[in-house]
Design an enzyme around this catalytic site. Structure first.
Site, PDB file in Angstrom:
ATOM      1  N   GLY A 256       0.932  -1.170   0.129  1.00  0.00           N
ATOM      2  CA  GLY A 256       0.131   0.082   0.006  1.00  0.00           C
ATOM      3  C   GLY A 256       0.861   1.337  -0.172  1.00  0.00           C
TER       4      GLY A 256
ATOM      5  N   ARG B  12      -6.188   3.125  18.852  1.00  0.00           N
ATOM      6  CA  ARG B  12      -5.718   4.381  19.415  1.00  0.00           C
ATOM      7  C   ARG B  12      -6.138   5.015  20.509  1.00  0.00           C
ATOM      8  NH1 ARG B  12      -6.556   7.113  13.217  1.00  0.00           N
ATOM      9  NH2 ARG B  12      -4.443   6.504  12.461  1.00  0.00           N
TER      10      ARG B  12
ATOM     11  N   CYS C  72      -3.226  11.013  10.931  1.00  0.00           N
ATOM     12  CA  CYS C  72      -2.213  11.926  10.184  1.00  0.00           C
ATOM     13  C   CYS C  72      -2.699  13.446  10.498  1.00  0.00           C
ATOM     14  CB  CYS C  72      -2.453  11.953   8.701  1.00  0.00           C
ATOM     15  SG  CYS C  72      -4.131  11.818   7.983  1.00  0.00           S
TER      16      CYS C  72
ATOM     17  N   SER D  93      -4.855  11.560  -0.807  1.00  0.00           N
ATOM     18  CA  SER D  93      -4.076  10.608  -0.509  1.00  0.00           C
ATOM     19  C   SER D  93      -4.236   9.938   0.884  1.00  0.00           C
ATOM     20  CB  SER D  93      -2.806  10.809  -0.886  1.00  0.00           C
ATOM     21  OG  SER D  93      -2.295  11.883   0.219  1.00  0.00           O
TER      22      SER D  93
ATOM     23  N   LYS E 134     -11.746  11.852  15.769  1.00  0.00           N
ATOM     24  CA  LYS E 134     -10.552  11.514  16.218  1.00  0.00           C
ATOM     25  C   LYS E 134      -9.717  12.486  16.532  1.00  0.00           C
ATOM     26  CE  LYS E 134     -10.225   8.925  12.174  1.00  0.00           C
ATOM     27  NZ  LYS E 134      -9.778   8.078  10.777  1.00  0.00           N
TER      28      LYS E 134
ATOM     29  N   HIS F  55      -1.566  17.621   3.999  1.00  0.00           N
ATOM     30  CA  HIS F  55      -2.529  18.022   4.553  1.00  0.00           C
ATOM     31  C   HIS F  55      -2.308  19.684   5.235  1.00  0.00           C
ATOM     32  CE1 HIS F  55      -4.393  14.416   4.130  1.00  0.00           C
ATOM     33  NE2 HIS F  55      -4.565  14.013   5.360  1.00  0.00           N
TER      34      HIS F  55
END
Length: 348
Positions: free
Chosen positions: A15, A102, A131, A161, A222, A251
């Site tokens: 990936g 997490r 991220c 992405s 999150k 980002h």
């Protein structure tokens, strides 16, 4: 491969993040004596290159983790829930790059610049944060340590992405089709498994992941919950709005924060961030110097600029934060955790 070092396994090696992990391990010259690459049965048999060596990707099975020291997992939450306990059972330390663990109170959620010491509390599994959370807390931590934090409001401008290779393809195909006057049929974004799909090319979509009952998306929750956990600040006021933009990688975030100290000005914040680990300050309005995602791609740092004082709130500030979501947001932070484990003597 070296004769000394660690046996490292990468799950999801074919990936986008898995391949970035391999590149990062290679660039950092991480001490590896054996490298095992794992994937689904669909991708098994693929040959990937590490340094000058061709390695055949194997199908991930419980016994794949025998004698593995460090396992980097980036193949989806369900895969992590299936294989992380199996890896730990066989003696590996798992660094998981999904949302599976997490918010588990028994699992440290780690960004090394912020809470490296939490690694000492691991019970075999360490979680890599989201991220968009990672780059924000890297920028906020020096401020929190020096001046305290009261409130954070973030709006994100996230690259496709982050939704995987299929989303990148959809952006490119839609862009080409719209320019050529063709009809498009969105199938991936904003969320592949949700009811409706919308155009991402030449558009901004204010949904990343599915909506929760409170009106926030899972991505937004999150960011809110992870920030509080990483910083050990359950009382911190955090709000987030996450937007997908037609950007391939990188980002961006507009971050408003309020501190506890009086009399702090922009130069204090600039100096603080300019001296901080993992941050590159790009903040000179007179020279139009500020971070942009196109220029952050392939770099492991978090870029900060557009720092300015709020015009109404005495202790409020704004800043613009940019990072490569596949590197600091995923692969580099995972490898950095592995380096920290070695540095702290937590992996043998």
């Amino acid at each position: 491969m070296a004769t000394t070092g660690f046996h490292v396994a990468v799950v999801g090696a074919t990936g986008a993040v898995g391949q970035q992990m391999l590149l990062t391990l290679e660039k950092r010259n991480f001490p590896i004596r054996k490298l095992t690459l794992l994937s689904s049965s669909r991708s098994a048999g693929t040959v990937l290159k590490y340094k000058d060596e061709d390695i055949v990707v194997q199908e991930a099975k419980p016994d794949s983790f025998q004698d593995v020291d460090i396992a980097l997992l980036s193949a989806g939450g369900n895969i992590s829930k299936l294989f992380a306990p199996e890896a730990v059972k066989r003696g590996a330390i798992v660094i998981d790059n999904t949302s599976a663990y997490r918010m588990d109170p028994e699992v440290p959620l780690v960004v090394p610049e912020v809470n490296e010491e939490d690694l000492k509390l691991h019970n075999g599994i360490i979680a890599n944060p989201n991220c968009s959370t990672i780059q924000m807390v890297v920028a906020l931590e020096p401020i929190r340590k020096a001046y305290g934090l009261e409130k954070v409001i973030v709006s994100t401008y996230q690259a496709v992405s982050g939704a995987g290779a299929a989303a990148i393809d959809e952006l490119k195909n839609q862009t080409r089709a719209i320019i050529e006057g063709e009809t498009i049929e969105p199938k991936i974004l904003p969320v592949k498994g949700d009811k409706n799909h919308y155009q991402i090319a030449f558009n901004a979509v204010p949904q990343i992941d599915k909506f929760e009952e409170n009106g926030y998306t899972f991505e937004e929750m999150k960011m809110i919950n992870e920030t509080k956990k990483i910083m050990h600040m359950p009382q911190l006021k955090v709000a987030a709005t996450c937007v997908r933009l037609p950007v391939e990688t990188g980002h961006s975030e507009s971050v408003y924060f309020e501190i506890n100290r009086e009399g702090i000005d922009v130069e204090n914040i600039r100096t603080l961030l300019g001296d901080a680990d993992g941050i590159i300050l790009q903040d000179n309005p007179n020279e139009q110097l500020y971070p942009m995602p196109a220029y952050a791609v392939g770099k492991k740092d978090v870029f900060v600029g557009r720092i300015r004082k709020d015009l109404d709130e005495e202790n409020g500030f704004h800043m613009w934060v940019v990072s490569d979501n596949l590197l600091k947001g995923a692969a580099w932070n995972s490898v950095q955790i592995a380096e920290s484990l070695v540095k702290l003597g937590l992996v043998k």
